[in-house]
Design an enzyme around this catalytic site. Structure first.
Site, PDB file in Angstrom:
ATOM      1  CE1 TYR A 105      -3.923   1.272  -0.915  1.00  0.00           C
ATOM      2  CE2 TYR A 105      -3.425   2.854   0.788  1.00  0.00           C
ATOM      3  CZ  TYR A 105      -4.155   2.476  -0.316  1.00  0.00           C
ATOM      4  OH  TYR A 105      -5.101   3.310  -0.832  1.00  0.00           O
TER       5      TYR A 105
ATOM      6  NE  ARG B  51      -7.211  11.644  -4.320  1.00  0.00           N
ATOM      7  CZ  ARG B  51      -7.483  11.068  -3.163  1.00  0.00           C
ATOM      8  NH1 ARG B  51      -8.289  11.636  -2.315  1.00  0.00           N
ATOM      9  NH2 ARG B  51      -6.967   9.900  -2.806  1.00  0.00           N
TER      10      ARG B  51
ATOM     11  CE  LYS C 100      -7.256   2.449   0.842  1.00  0.00           C
ATOM     12  NZ  LYS C 100      -7.870   3.623   1.412  1.00  0.00           N
TER      13      LYS C 100
ATOM     14  CD  GLU D 127      -9.697   4.035  -1.595  1.00  0.00           C
ATOM     15  OE1 GLU D 127     -10.535   3.646  -0.757  1.00  0.00           O
ATOM     16  OE2 GLU D 127      -8.725   4.737  -1.305  1.00  0.00           O
ATOM     17  CG  ASP D 128      -7.600   7.004  -4.237  1.00  0.00           C
ATOM     18  OD1 ASP D 128      -7.974   7.498  -3.147  1.00  0.00           O
ATOM     19  OD2 ASP D 128      -6.463   6.517  -4.388  1.00  0.00           O
TER      20      ASP D 128
ATOM     21  CG  ASP E 209     -11.143   4.401   3.029  1.00  0.00           C
ATOM     22  OD1 ASP E 209     -11.599   4.218   4.177  1.00  0.00           O
ATOM     23  OD2 ASP E 209      -9.934   4.422   2.769  1.00  0.00           O
ATOM     24  CG  ASP E 210     -10.500   8.542  -0.935  1.00  0.00           C
ATOM     25  OD1 ASP E 210      -9.377   8.137  -0.624  1.00  0.00           O
ATOM     26  OD2 ASP E 210     -11.157   8.075  -1.886  1.00  0.00           O
TER      27      ASP E 210
ATOM     28  CG  ASN F 218      -1.015   9.120   1.873  1.00  0.00           C
ATOM     29  OD1 ASN F 218      -0.144   9.065   2.704  1.00  0.00           O
ATOM     30  ND2 ASN F 218      -2.286   8.834   2.140  1.00  0.00           N
TER      31      ASN F 218
HETATM   32  P1  NAD Z   1      -8.944  16.311  -2.837  1.00  0.00           P
HETATM   33  O1  NAD Z   1      -8.483  16.424  -4.235  1.00  0.00           O
HETATM   34  O2  NAD Z   1     -10.371  16.011  -2.575  1.00  0.00           O
HETATM   35  O3  NAD Z   1      -8.599  17.676  -2.048  1.00  0.00           O
HETATM   36  C1  NAD Z   1      -7.380  18.362  -2.132  1.00  0.00           C
HETATM   37  C2  NAD Z   1      -7.588  19.759  -1.577  1.00  0.00           C
HETATM   38  O4  NAD Z   1      -6.321  20.412  -1.510  1.00  0.00           O
HETATM   39  C3  NAD Z   1      -8.492  20.630  -2.418  1.00  0.00           C
HETATM   40  O5  NAD Z   1      -9.397  21.320  -1.587  1.00  0.00           O
HETATM   41  C4  NAD Z   1      -7.547  21.652  -3.041  1.00  0.00           C
HETATM   42  O6  NAD Z   1      -8.147  22.916  -3.254  1.00  0.00           O
HETATM   43  C5  NAD Z   1      -6.497  21.755  -1.945  1.00  0.00           C
HETATM   44  N1  NAD Z   1      -5.251  22.314  -2.442  1.00  0.00           N
HETATM   45  C6  NAD Z   1      -4.615  22.066  -3.593  1.00  0.00           C
HETATM   46  N2  NAD Z   1      -3.515  22.856  -3.678  1.00  0.00           N
HETATM   47  C7  NAD Z   1      -3.469  23.585  -2.548  1.00  0.00           C
HETATM   48  C8  NAD Z   1      -2.577  24.568  -2.046  1.00  0.00           C
HETATM   49  N3  NAD Z   1      -1.503  24.945  -2.749  1.00  0.00           N
HETATM   50  N4  NAD Z   1      -2.858  25.126  -0.848  1.00  0.00           N
HETATM   51  C9  NAD Z   1      -3.925  24.753  -0.144  1.00  0.00           C
HETATM   52  N5  NAD Z   1      -4.794  23.810  -0.565  1.00  0.00           N
HETATM   53  C10 NAD Z   1      -4.566  23.232  -1.759  1.00  0.00           C
HETATM   54  O7  NAD Z   1      -8.030  15.237  -2.146  1.00  0.00           O
HETATM   55  P2  NAD Z   1      -8.271  14.479  -0.745  1.00  0.00           P
HETATM   56  O8  NAD Z   1      -8.986  13.218  -0.968  1.00  0.00           O
HETATM   57  O9  NAD Z   1      -8.832  15.431   0.230  1.00  0.00           O
HETATM   58  O10 NAD Z   1      -6.776  14.077  -0.395  1.00  0.00           O
HETATM   59  C11 NAD Z   1      -5.816  15.069  -0.118  1.00  0.00           C
HETATM   60  C12 NAD Z   1      -4.532  14.432   0.336  1.00  0.00           C
HETATM   61  O11 NAD Z   1      -4.773  13.704   1.548  1.00  0.00           O
HETATM   62  C13 NAD Z   1      -3.956  13.421  -0.653  1.00  0.00           C
HETATM   63  O12 NAD Z   1      -2.576  13.563  -0.724  1.00  0.00           O
HETATM   64  C14 NAD Z   1      -4.303  12.093  -0.049  1.00  0.00           C
HETATM   65  O13 NAD Z   1      -3.331  11.109  -0.363  1.00  0.00           O
HETATM   66  C15 NAD Z   1      -4.260  12.407   1.420  1.00  0.00           C
HETATM   67  N6  NAD Z   1      -5.068  11.471   2.190  1.00  0.00           N
HETATM   68  C16 NAD Z   1      -4.527  10.942   3.323  1.00  0.00           C
HETATM   69  C17 NAD Z   1      -5.215  10.036   4.053  1.00  0.00           C
HETATM   70  C18 NAD Z   1      -4.604   9.476   5.298  1.00  0.00           C
HETATM   71  O14 NAD Z   1      -3.596   9.916   5.712  1.00  0.00           O
HETATM   72  N7  NAD Z   1      -5.189   8.508   5.939  1.00  0.00           N
HETATM   73  C19 NAD Z   1      -6.476   9.632   3.639  1.00  0.00           C
HETATM   74  C20 NAD Z   1      -7.035  10.207   2.502  1.00  0.00           C
HETATM   75  C21 NAD Z   1      -6.318  11.140   1.789  1.00  0.00           C
END
Ligand code: NAD
Length: 571
Positions: free
Chosen positions: A109, A162, A180, A251-252, A274-275, A414
């Site tokens: 993963y 995504r 997953k 997912e994603d 899940d996200d 991530n």
């Molecule tokens: P998403 O695409 O739904 O959201 C991303 C957000 O970041 C958007 O609101 C966007 O406007 C904002 N953004 C982009 N550039 C930016 C900047 N320069 N400044 C401020 N904000 C900015 O994605 P998501 O599903 O919310 O995932 C976001 C991140 O979180 C990913 O890297 C994902 O891998 C990570 N994530 C981590 C976990 C975990 O740790 N368990 C779980 C899910 C997602």
């Protein structure tokens, strides 16, 4: 009523027909034991001569896998080794993964799976999972019958738009549902035969992939609007016909589809995202656990999220639900959560604030940079979910340390390359006072005579246990209340030894026990909300434990059995 018979028996009890010829036993990953087929099995199943003479135990086979694993030159090669093993011998794969989870989770993963998805077209060897493309409109149920007739209980589906924080990887995103579901089995004990990874290939906007002659997906731009919705609707309808009651994990998906699809299906199917919900629960658990360490109260916190997408909204919604349970009104609770997106701080009346973000637009100063927002809002917790590597600069983290004795700093993006800061940076810039968690793993950090162990806010702490609870009770829906119970349970499971090491999540070594406890909590919620379709067993924890897959080889019948007629689907 769900069919809860276990597929562990050696006779294809889950509906999959037994292999017929000797060589087919070796080519069926669910049945193959490789060199561990016993003398009697080799005789009965026609395997003599197809295997070297010596019979090995599963322990010896697992040892050889790990020797090869450590000899590989890099993590991508290790990923390829493990995914190939999964395609040859599932029980050995799970035995190795479950015995070495801390070492192997970052390979099967995040972060390595992200690299694997980026290279999927080049490293592709053997198809895994089920591909539905926009060319399949009108025949999705028919083609889904091509999947071997199994009693599917959990489906993870993506459209690849995504992938982690890596953007649109189109059909190459298949690595994510595959990974997953491996965790559903390794952490939550869902039987591998009951799992189905699905890629809905609706095209891609990734120019590199569109131009890549080896790209494995449709070389066309993404389907949008009604045509896209109709394809997803057809898929969900086919799932309900072929695998009624199966849990569907979205997912994603890109965030313009993720929120909509969740709203459309959460009350119609046994489905969750899940996200949004899984991340929301694991991050809430991290916050609750961090507050145990700092002695703070949830209602005293102010959260500043960098990133206003699926992960951030899911987390804030869970924090709000907990604050409301503590007696705050919803609007008071929301004011504890502030968001910045790519256009700056989200405040009431700002331009470009779309649907799901509006709820968190409060009266406040317009700030376009994070440091200014930290100084203006004085948050106690900074949560990075933006996919923007290094966004938590030294100045930002130092400002958090000046404002708080124990600043909560979660850099959740991530894979590792996208984390807002590293564990070492967070600890060094706060003189070891930060309570830190990340999305991808970081090694422990030495600070003088202390070793600080960063938390990994890994969704794998939550979804396998939720899935196990839902599947074991035949729950008809997955609710927010289930995720909140899962988060509270996870936070309570951090033991004294782990807290002494600075951990805010339990050690991954205990993940099966953690998933079991979460499953029991989720099952309790399913019964109290009247959502279960399986009668409540006298001993719920023992019943759920009895449902969990064990990575052991069954003894196959001494005589070759007559092949069973494959189970028929009716649609
Ligand atoms: P998403 O695409 O739904 O959201 C991303 C957000 O970041 C958007 O609101 C966007 O406007 C904002 N953004 C982009 N550039 C930016 C900047 N320069 N400044 C401020 N904000 C900015 O994605 P998501 O599903 O919310 O995932 C976001 C991140 O979180 C990913 O890297 C994902 O891998 C990570 N994530 C981590 C976990 C975990 O740790 N368990 C779980 C899910 C997602």
């Amino acid at each position: 009523m769900l069919n809860l018979k276990r597929p562990d028996a050696a006779n294809g009890a889950n509906g999959e027909p037994l292999p017929r010829k000797g060589v087919q036993w070796l080519r069926s990953p669910g049945f193959n034991k490789g060199t561990a087929f016993t003398e009697a099995e080799r005789e009965a199943l026609g395997l003599r001569g197809l295997l070297p003479p010596r019979v090995l135990t599963i322990e010896e086979q697992a040892r050889r896998v790990m020797i090869n694993f450590h000899n590989k030159p890099n993590d991508l090669e290790r990923y390829i080794q493990m995914i190939s093993l999964q395609g040859r011998n599932e029980r050995l794969f799970y035995r190795v993964v479950m015995d070495n989870l801390e070492e192997l989770m970052p390979i099967i993963y995040t972060p390595t799976v992200g690299r694997a998805c980026q290279e999927y077209a080049q490293i592709f060897r053997q198809s895994r999972g089920f591909f539905i493309s926009s060319d399949d409109r009108g025949r999705v149920a028919r083609i889904l019958k091509n999947w071997p007739p199994r009693d599917i209980k959990v489906i993870v589906v993506t459209d690849g738009e995504r992938i982690l924080g890596l953007g649109d990887l189109g059909a190459c995103g298949m690595g994510i549902p595959v990974g997953k579901l491996s965790l559903y089995t390794a952490c939550g004990g869902i039987h591998p035969e009951q799992c189905l990874p699905v890629m809905i290939d609706a095209g891609t906007e990734n120019e590199g992939l569109l131009a890549d002659p080896l790209y494995i997906g449709l070389r066309q731009r993404r389907l949008r609007g009604e045509a896209y919705d109709a394809l997803v609707e057809e898929f969900m309808g086919a799932v309900e016909k072929l695998f009624p009651g199966a849990l569907v994990q979205f997912e994603d998906f890109g965030n313009q589809n993720a929120f909509r699809l969740l709203e459309r299906y959460r009350d119609r199917a046994c489905a969750f995202n899940d996200d949004i919900q899984g991340t929301g629960a694991v991050a809430l658990a991290g916050v609750l656990s961090a507050l145990r360490a700092s002695g703070g109260k949830l209602r005293e916190q102010r959260f500043l999220f960098l990133g206003a997408g699926e992960a951030g909204m899911g987390t804030a919604d869970n924090i709000v639900a907990c604050l409301v349970a503590e007696g705050l009104s919803e609007s008071e609770a929301r004011r504890h959560c502030w968001f910045m997106d790519s256009k700056g701080l989200i405040v009431r009346g700002r331009d470009h604030v779309l649907g799901h973000k509006i709820r968190y637009g409060h009266d406040g100063p317009g700030c376009s940079d994070l440091l200014a927002a930290v100084n203006a809002l004085k948050p106690t917790a900074l949560i990075g979910v933006s996919g923007q590597s290094k966004a938590f600069t030294r100045a930002v983290v130092t400002a958090m340390a000046a404002l708080n004795e124990r600043p909560i700093i979660f850099a959740l993006s991530n894979p590792t390359s996208k984390a807002e800061c590293t564990a070492e940076e967070a600890y060094t810039w706060t003189a070891g006072r930060a309570i830190f968690a990340s999305g991808s793993p970081f090694a422990p950090v030495k600070m003088g005579d202390r070793t600080l162990t960063p938390g990994q806010g890994n969704n794998a702490y939550i979804f396998p246990g939720v899935g196990l609870g839902v599947v074991s009770t035949g729950a008809r829906r997955v609710t927010d209340a289930m995720f909140i119970r899962a988060a509270r349970t996870l936070a309570e499971l951090v033991n004294d030894n782990e807290r002494a090491e600075g951990r805010i999540y339990p050690s991954l070594k205990r993940i099966q026990e953690v998933s079991h406890s979460i499953a029991v909590a989720v099952a309790e919620e399913a019964y109290s909300a009247n959502l279960a379709s399986v009668a409540r067993p006298a001993d719920l924890p023992a019943f759920i434990r009895s449902q969990m897959f064990k990575p052991e080889y069954p003894q196959y019948p001494a005589r070759r059995p007559r092949p069973k007629k494959p189970a028929e689907f009716s649609i």
